[in-house]
Design a protein around this motif. Structure first.
Motif, PDB file in Angstrom:
ATOM      1  N   ASP B 199       0.853  -1.189   0.000  1.00  0.00           N
ATOM      2  CA  ASP B 199       0.000   0.000   0.000  1.00  0.00           C
ATOM      3  C   ASP B 199       0.891   1.241   0.000  1.00  0.00           C
ATOM      4  O   ASP B 199       1.325   1.684   1.059  1.00  0.00           O
ATOM      5  N   GLN B 319      -2.013  -4.410  10.292  1.00  0.00           N
ATOM      6  CA  GLN B 319      -2.634  -5.075   9.144  1.00  0.00           C
ATOM      7  C   GLN B 319      -2.768  -6.565   9.437  1.00  0.00           C
ATOM      8  O   GLN B 319      -1.792  -7.212   9.793  1.00  0.00           O
ATOM      9  N   GLY B 353      -9.916  -5.687   2.726  1.00  0.00           N
ATOM     10  CA  GLY B 353      -9.471  -6.045   1.377  1.00  0.00           C
ATOM     11  C   GLY B 353      -9.447  -7.535   1.159  1.00  0.00           C
ATOM     12  O   GLY B 353      -9.689  -8.323   2.090  1.00  0.00           O
ATOM     13  N   ASP B 367      -8.363  -3.546  -2.472  1.00  0.00           N
ATOM     14  CA  ASP B 367      -8.337  -2.911  -1.154  1.00  0.00           C
ATOM     15  C   ASP B 367      -9.373  -1.799  -1.097  1.00  0.00           C
ATOM     16  O   ASP B 367      -9.432  -0.951  -2.001  1.00  0.00           O
TER      17      ASP B 367
END
Lengths: 130, 390
Positions: B199, B319, B353, B367
Motif C-alpha cells: 500500500d 494489518q 481487502g 483494497d
C-alpha cells in the motif's frame, strides 16, 4: 560451451547496464514538495498567488506528486499557466479550478471531498487576477 | 452510555496505537527466540525473509524460481494439476517455472507484467485511474543465481505528459551474493526501511518518504542468518531528480527472529537535500499465527527539518491477514497518521481487502479504504492490483 556462456553473460551484462541507465527514468517523487514555496523560503509572487499556492500545497500536492505529476515543482504563476491547468484571467476555463466544483457543491477532485468555499474563492481570485 | 463521535475517534486512535505498541512489546519482550523468509505476511508459512522468494532481499518485485514454486504449491489455487498427491505437487512445482519449464534451461530470463489501478466514488459516480502498468525482467546467473539483474519499466500515464515522460523505473539493479549470508546490490531500489507493504499510500510509506516513486540510486549491503536480517543502504537519491531537492543519506533495517513465526525489527533513515532534512525511525513486528494467518504492525515517526519550520509526524499501522482458504486471503488495515503533531488533526484509515490467487502466475488484490479525519469527514476509495508472471 564455457566460452559461449561467458560471451553471452557479458552481452547480457552490457545490455542490462545500458538498460538500467535508460530505465531509471523520471526523477519525480515525494521530494517534489520540498520546493522553496513548500518549506524553503517565502513565496515569490503576488499575495493572491502565494495564498493560492498555500491552498494547492495543502490540498493537492500530497497526491499530485511523483506518479500523479509533481505539482510541488510549480512555484511561479508562469509555471502554472504554461502547465495548461490554469488559464490567465479565466477560472472557468482552468482545469485546476473546474475540477473542484464540477458536480453541484463539489468536484471530482480532491477525491476525499470538496475543499472549503473560502479556499476555493482564494484560487478563483488568484486566477481571475492574473 | 452514549458514545460521542469525538470520543469514538479518540478511542479509534488509542486503539490503533495501542495495538501497534502491544504487538511490538509482545515480540520484543515476551516471546522467546526460536528457530527461525513475497509479502511480509508470508511469515505465517515460515518465510521470515523475503529474499528466498524475491530477487530483492527485502521483497517486492519479480519472483525467483523458488518463489514461483512457493506461489504454486502453497499460495495459489490449484484446481487441475496436483490432485492433492505428492506426485501431483511435484508436477505443480515443475509447472511453475518460466513458461511452464519449457525455457528454463535455455534462458536465465524471467519476465513478468503488472497492473495497478485506483478507483474511487464521486458525486458523478465511480472513477478509475491507471496508476501503473509495468513489465519487469529478472535474470540470475552463476551457481545458485549468485549474480542477479533486475530491470523494470512502468507506464504511469499522467495528465499533461506524453511519450517517454510517461514511463519510469522503480527497480533496476545488479546484485551479487557473496556467500549464504552476505549480498551487495547496486542500482535503483526501494530504501531499506520498515515493513514493505504494497500500500504505497500508507502513512508508514508517505511520512518516511518510502512511497511509490521514492526509490533511490544507492548500494544495499545485506546480511542474513537464522536469527537476524540486516540491511544498510547508503544512497544518493534519484539521480534524475533536481539536485537541489534530491535527498542523499542512508537507511538501515535490522530484523530479529524472536519466535518460530515472529520477526521484530527496527529501521531508520537520515537524508537531506539543500532544502530539507528528514530523520525517520520505526519499529515493527511481523507475526504468523494459526493456519496461514498473519499480523503486521509498525509504529514510527519522522522529523522534517527546513529553514522555515520543523514538522514531526507520527503513524501507526496494523494489518491483519487471514487465510479464508487456499488462494483467498482476507485482510484488514487500520492506520492512524498525524502529519504534523503540533496541529490537532489526524487522518485514519479502515481498510478491508481481499487477495486472490485464482491460479499460479496470477494475483488479484482489491483494497477498500475508508479515510476520515478529525472532523469526522470521510470517504471510500478502492484500489486494485493485478499481477502476472510468465
Amino acid at each position: 560451451m564455457h566460452v559461449v556462456l561467458k560471451k553471452s553473460l557479458r552481452r547480457v551484462l552490457i545490455v542490462s547496464a545500458i538498460g538500467i541507465g535508460l530505465a531509471s527514468c523520471q526523477g519525480t517523487n515525494s521530494n517534489d514538495v520540498d520546493t522553496p514555496a513548500a518549506g524553503g523560503s517565502a513565496c515569490d509572487g503576488t499575495q493572491e498567488f502565494c495564498d493560492a499556492l498555500t491552498v494547492i500545497q495543502e490540498r493537492c500536492v500530497s497526491c499530485h506528486s511523483g506518479v500523479h505529476m509533481g505539482w510541488g515543482a510549480f512555484t511561479t504563476e508562469a509555471q502554472w499557466t504554461s502547465s495548461g491547468r490554469v488559464v490567465a484571467g479565466a477560472p472557468s476555463s482552468s482545469t485546476l479550478i473546474v475540477r473542484l466544483r464540477n458536480h453541484s457543491t463539489s468536484g471530482d477532485m480532491p477525491p476525499a471531498g470538496a475543499i472549503p468555499d473560502d479556499e476555493y474563492r482564494t484560487l478563483i481570485d488568484w486566477v481571475s487576477g492574473i | 452510555m452514549v458514545q460521542t463521535p469525538a470520543k469514538g475517534r479518540a478511542r479509534y486512535s488509542r486503539c490503533v496505537y495501542g495495538l501497534a505498541i502491544s504487538f511490538l512489546i509482545l515480540a520484543c519482550g515476551v516471546l522467546r527466540p526460536g528457530q527461525v523468509q513475497a509479502y511480509p505476511n508470508y511469515i505465517t508459512y515460515g518465510y521470515k525473509n523475503c529474499g528466498g522468494c524475491h530477487y530483492n532481499p527485502f521483497g517486492n518485485g519479480p519472483l525467483t524460481d523458488y518463489g514461483r514454486v512457493v506461489a504454486a504449491t502453497e499460495i495459489a489455487e490449484d484446481y487441475f494439476i496436483s490432485n492433492g498427491t505428492d506426485e501431483g505437487m511435484e508436477k505443480l512445482a515443475e509447472s511453475s517455472m518460466f513458461l511452464g519449464g519449457l525455457a528454463n534451461n535455455s534462458t536465465p530470463l524471467r519476465p513478468a507484467i503488472n497492473y495497478r489501478g485506483l478507483g474511487y466514488f464521486t458525486e458523478a459516480g465511480f472513477r478509475s485511474v491507471l496508476m501503473d502498468a509495468s513489465a519487469s525482467l529478472a535474470a540470475g546467473f552463476m551457481e545458485d543465481e549468485k549474480l542477479t539483474i533486475v530491470l523494470q519499466l512502468a507506464y504511469s500515464p499522467k495528465e499533461g505528459l506524453s511519450g517517454m515522460d510517461q514511463f519510469r523505473s522503480r527497480e533496476s539493479y545488479v546484485g551479487y551474493k557473496i556467500n549464504d549470508h552476505f549480498g551487495v546490490y547496486a542500482g535503483l531500489m526501494d530504501k531499506a526501511f520498515g515493513i514493505r507493504v504494497p500500500d504505497h499510500i500508507a502513512f508508514s510509506r508517505i511520512f518516511t518518504r518510502n512511497a511509490q516513486d521514492d526509490q533511490v540510486h544507492g548500494v544495499l549491503l545485506h546480511y542474513t542468518s537464522e536469527q537476524y536480517e540486516i540491511g544498510i543502504q547508503p544512497f544518493l537519491g534519484n539521480m534524475l531528480q533536481d539536485s537541489q531537492i534530491r535527498h542523499k543519506g542512508v537507511s538501515a533495517i535490522v530484523e530479529h527472529a524472536v519466535g518460530e513465526r515472529i520477526m521484530a525489527g527496527g529501521s531508520g533513515v537520515v537524508s537531506m537535500s539543500d532544502v530539507t532534512t528528514l530523520v525517520a525511525t520505526a519499529g515493527h513486528v511481523r507475526l504468523g499465527y494459526g493456519e496461514g494467518h498473519a499480523l503486521l504492525s509498525e509504529l514510527g515517526g519522522s522529523v522534517l527539518i527546513s529553514d522555515v519550520a520543523d514538522r514531526v509526524s507520527l503513524y501507526a499501522l496494523v494489518q491483519n491477514f487471514w487465510k479464508i482458504r487456499r488462494g483467498i486471503y482476507g485482510l484488514l488495515t487500520l492506520e492512524h497518521g498525524m502529519v504534523d503533531t503540533s496541529a490537532e488533526s489526524f487522518q485514519a484509515v479502515v481498510g478491508p481487502g481481499i487477495q486472490y490467487f485464482p491460479m499460479q502466475r496470477v494475483e488479484y488484490r482489491l483494497d477498500g479504504y475508508y479515510r476520515f479525519n478529525q472532523t469526522g469527514n470521510g470517504d471510500w476509495a478502492i484500489s486494485s492490483q493485478l499481477h502476472f508472471w510468465l
